[in-house]
Design a protein around this motif. Structure first.
Motif, PDB file in Angstrom:
ATOM      1  N   LYS A   6      -6.419  -4.112  -1.672  1.00 54.87           N
ATOM      2  CA  LYS A   6      -7.185  -4.067  -0.487  1.00 54.87           C
ATOM      3  C   LYS A   6      -8.357  -5.172  -0.448  1.00 54.87           C
ATOM      4  CE  LYS A   6      -5.758  -2.161   1.547  1.00 54.87           C
ATOM      5  NZ  LYS A   6      -4.794  -1.073   1.836  1.00 54.87           N
ATOM      6  N   GLU A  35      -6.736  -8.832  -0.256  1.00 54.77           N
ATOM      7  CA  GLU A  35      -5.870  -8.816   1.209  1.00 54.77           C
ATOM      8  C   GLU A  35      -6.970  -9.440   2.065  1.00 54.77           C
ATOM      9  OE1 GLU A  35      -4.219  -5.224   2.636  1.00 54.77           O
ATOM     10  OE2 GLU A  35      -2.845  -6.280   4.117  1.00 54.77           O
ATOM     11  N   SER A  59       6.904   4.160   4.444  1.00 54.62           N
ATOM     12  CA  SER A  59       6.283   2.956   5.246  1.00 54.62           C
ATOM     13  C   SER A  59       5.594   3.562   6.484  1.00 54.62           C
ATOM     14  CB  SER A  59       7.814   2.509   5.642  1.00 54.62           C
ATOM     15  OG  SER A  59       7.444   1.392   6.454  1.00 54.62           O
ATOM     16  N   GLN A  60       4.476   3.043   6.583  1.00 55.99           N
ATOM     17  CA  GLN A  60       3.832   3.187   7.552  1.00 55.99           C
ATOM     18  C   GLN A  60       4.387   2.811   9.159  1.00 55.99           C
ATOM     19  OE1 GLN A  60       1.563   2.643  11.059  1.00 55.99           O
ATOM     20  NE2 GLN A  60       1.981   0.689   9.942  1.00 55.99           N
ATOM     21  N   SER A  61       4.889   1.394   8.928  1.00 55.50           N
ATOM     22  CA  SER A  61       5.295   1.110  10.360  1.00 55.50           C
ATOM     23  C   SER A  61       6.899   1.441  10.362  1.00 55.50           C
ATOM     24  CB  SER A  61       5.636  -0.522  10.208  1.00 55.50           C
ATOM     25  OG  SER A  61       6.388  -0.948   9.025  1.00 55.50           O
ATOM     26  N   THR A  95       0.791  -1.060   0.027  1.00 60.84           N
ATOM     27  CA  THR A  95      -0.077  -0.016   0.004  1.00 60.84           C
ATOM     28  C   THR A  95       0.677   1.271  -0.064  1.00 60.84           C
ATOM     29  OG1 THR A  95      -1.993  -1.034   0.965  1.00 60.84           O
ATOM     30  CG2 THR A  95      -1.599   1.281   1.297  1.00 60.84           C
ATOM     31  N   VAL A 137      -4.629  -5.072   9.855  1.00 62.77           N
ATOM     32  CA  VAL A 137      -3.358  -5.208   8.917  1.00 62.77           C
ATOM     33  C   VAL A 137      -3.609  -4.642   7.495  1.00 62.77           C
ATOM     34  CG1 VAL A 137      -2.401  -7.264   7.371  1.00 62.77           C
ATOM     35  CG2 VAL A 137      -2.805  -7.601   9.843  1.00 62.77           C
ATOM     36  N   THR A 194       9.761  -2.004   7.554  1.00 61.70           N
ATOM     37  CA  THR A 194       9.582  -3.019   6.563  1.00 61.70           C
ATOM     38  C   THR A 194      10.985  -3.245   6.095  1.00 61.70           C
ATOM     39  OG1 THR A 194       7.403  -2.529   6.050  1.00 61.70           O
ATOM     40  CG2 THR A 194       8.711  -3.613   4.169  1.00 61.70           C
ATOM     41  N   SER A 223      -3.931  -1.647   5.420  1.00 67.24           N
ATOM     42  CA  SER A 223      -3.741  -0.175   5.518  1.00 67.24           C
ATOM     43  C   SER A 223      -4.962   0.752   4.859  1.00 67.24           C
ATOM     44  CB  SER A 223      -2.310  -0.079   5.303  1.00 67.24           C
ATOM     45  OG  SER A 223      -1.934   1.347   5.264  1.00 67.24           O
TER      46      SER A 223
HETATM   47  O1  M6R Z   1       4.722  -0.541   7.142  1.00 69.14           O
HETATM   48  P1  M6R Z   1       4.772  -0.452   5.685  1.00 69.14           P
HETATM   49  O2  M6R Z   1       4.052   0.699   5.070  1.00 69.14           O
HETATM   50  O3  M6R Z   1       6.341  -0.372   5.140  1.00 69.14           O
HETATM   51  O4  M6R Z   1       4.060  -1.669   5.242  1.00 69.14           O
HETATM   52  C1  M6R Z   1       4.279  -2.049   3.650  1.00 69.14           C
HETATM   53  C2  M6R Z   1       3.190  -3.167   3.223  1.00 69.14           C
HETATM   54  O5  M6R Z   1       3.473  -4.324   3.905  1.00 69.14           O
HETATM   55  C3  M6R Z   1       1.686  -2.724   3.587  1.00 69.14           C
HETATM   56  O6  M6R Z   1       1.354  -1.497   3.084  1.00 69.14           O
HETATM   57  C4  M6R Z   1       0.782  -4.020   3.195  1.00 69.14           C
HETATM   58  O7  M6R Z   1       0.788  -3.694   1.800  1.00 69.14           O
HETATM   59  C5  M6R Z   1      -0.707  -3.520   3.585  1.00 69.14           C
HETATM   60  N1  M6R Z   1      -1.098  -4.699   4.795  1.00 69.14           N
HETATM   61  C6  M6R Z   1      -1.685  -3.377   2.819  1.00 69.14           C
HETATM   62  O8  M6R Z   1      -3.071  -3.211   3.201  1.00 69.14           O
END
Ligand code: M6R
Length: 367
Positions: free
Chosen positions: A243, A246, A105-107, A60, A156, A110, A158
């Motif tokens: 989405k 998933e 990156s959200q988290s 995402t 999970v 990665t 995003s």
């Molecule tokens: O934490 P990140 O943004 O780096 O994660 C990247 C992907 O693993 C994450 O966006 C994944 O594709 C989502 N689960 C989609 O909804």
């Protein structure tokens, strides 16, 4: 903890207007005519020296990068390349000290995205991270960080992280345009004003979701479907498709609308749902001809567009949903919302574990 919602995902979808506002707050000056980024180390001199941008991310976050990079290229006229992080290093990308590498990156944890960041550093590039976790490994290693202020994302799948990443990209694109003088002050104020209306527009969409719920129930009986679109609509199609796969486990493919006839059109058969994103006025006519191609092969088409096009679209499609009007470049921040809801309600209709889909983890720390 779910604030009255059945799942974190739905709660996070509904938190988006707040996430947009929080991500914009403090980054637009009082007069609403300028973007400011007090937190950046990137000097104006450095910004003027950049001659290409690489955007690297996974899933995402990569899809947000596709939209964000398109906006930057349009506003600033710097060439932008896009890579999924797990491929970036292996193509020996041409990285120089004049390359700006943006990792998303959200988290912030990665593994492939972190490795891409290190590759960029090893070649002398300046690395900007767009992340939702300021204490993360990626935030620590990057030269600059733009924090998305979406708040913790638990599901999970995003949702609010993606849309906040879009906001961060739009702001950063405007900032680059200011420094490099590639857009007039009027144009910049105009875009800022449109961005400031986005939270209310999302709120309006979230008020009545009955039609999308009914459509989700309908597609939950199918095993295959397509998303098509052109330009940023194609980028949003990719995100809508990811989405849906998933969390509903329905197989879907996102295609650039004009590319279908180069092979994949062979898969269109009677009754297959096709979701056509048709929000880009300049591309509407072309998208409609692609819609006609799939209709002629028996597809059942749902179109997503603006109110003013719905009645004419209904001549070629089975159903149409309207999203509020905004600038073409900003439409992804609105058009993705019904697709998030579609995935959510399709997953629910199939009795899946919405927040914890099978085989997946929230943070992917292996390469
Ligand atoms: O934490 P990140 O943004 O780096 O994660 C990247 C992907 O693993 C994450 O966006 C994944 O594709 C989502 N689960 C989609 O909804």
């Amino acid at each position: 903890e779910k604030g009255g919602f059945d799942h974190f995902m739905l709660k996070e979808i509904y938190e988006q207007p707040k996430a947009y506002r929080d991500t914009m707050r403090g980054r637009i000056d009082e007069s609403g005519s300028k973007v400011i980024f007090p937190e950046l180390n990137l000097t104006e001199e450095k910004i003027r020296s950049i001659n290409n941008i690489h955007i690297v991310a996974c899933g995402t976050a990569y899809h947000a990068g596709l939209v964000g990079g398109t906006a930057i290229e349009r506003l600033v006229r710097i060439p932008v390349a896009f890579d999924v992080a797990s491929e970036y290093r292996y193509r020996s990308p041409l990285i120089t000290p004049e390359t700006l590498v943006i990792v998303v990156s959200q988290s912030g944890e990665t593994a492939d995205t972190l490795a891409a960041l290190r590759e960029a550093h090893a070649n002398g590039a300046h690395v900007l991270a767009i992340t939702n976790v300021v204490g993360s490994s990626i935030a620590r290693d990057a030269d600059d960080v733009i924090a998305t202020l979406a708040g913790p994302e638990i599901a999970v799948a995003s949702t609010k992280a993606y849309t906040s990443q879009l906001i961060a990209f739009y702001l950063f694109g405007l900032y680059l345009a200011e420094v490099r003088g590639t857009q007039t002050a009027e144009e910049i104020s105009h875009i800022i004003a449109a961005m400031q209306s986005l939270p209310e527009q999302v709120e309006a969409m979230l008020e009545n979701t009955d039609a999308i719920k009914a459509y989700a129930k309908h597609i939950s009986n199918h095993n295959n479907l397509f998303f098509i679109g052109r330009g940023v609509d194609y980028a949003v199609a990719l995100e809508g498709s990811l989405k849906l796969k998933e969390i509903s486990y329905i197989h879907s493919e996102a295609y650039a609308a004009g590319e279908l006839k180069h092979g994949t059109l062979a898969l269109i058969e009677d009754g297959i749902p096709v979701i056509a994103l048709a929000t880009q006025e300049a591309l509407l006519e072309k998208t409609v001809s692609n819609i006609k191609e799939v209709k002629a092969r028996g597809a059942e088409v749902m179109a997503l567009s603006h109110e003013e096009h719905v009645s004419s679209l209904l001549k070629s499609v089975d159903q149409a949903f309207a999203i509020p009007k905004t600038l073409p470049l900003l439409t992804p921040a609105l058009s993705v919302v019904p697709l998030q809801l579609l995935a959510y309600y399709a997953s629910l209709a199939r009795g899946n574990d919405v927040d914890k889909p099978r085989n997946l983890a929230k943070s992917v720390t292996v390469e």
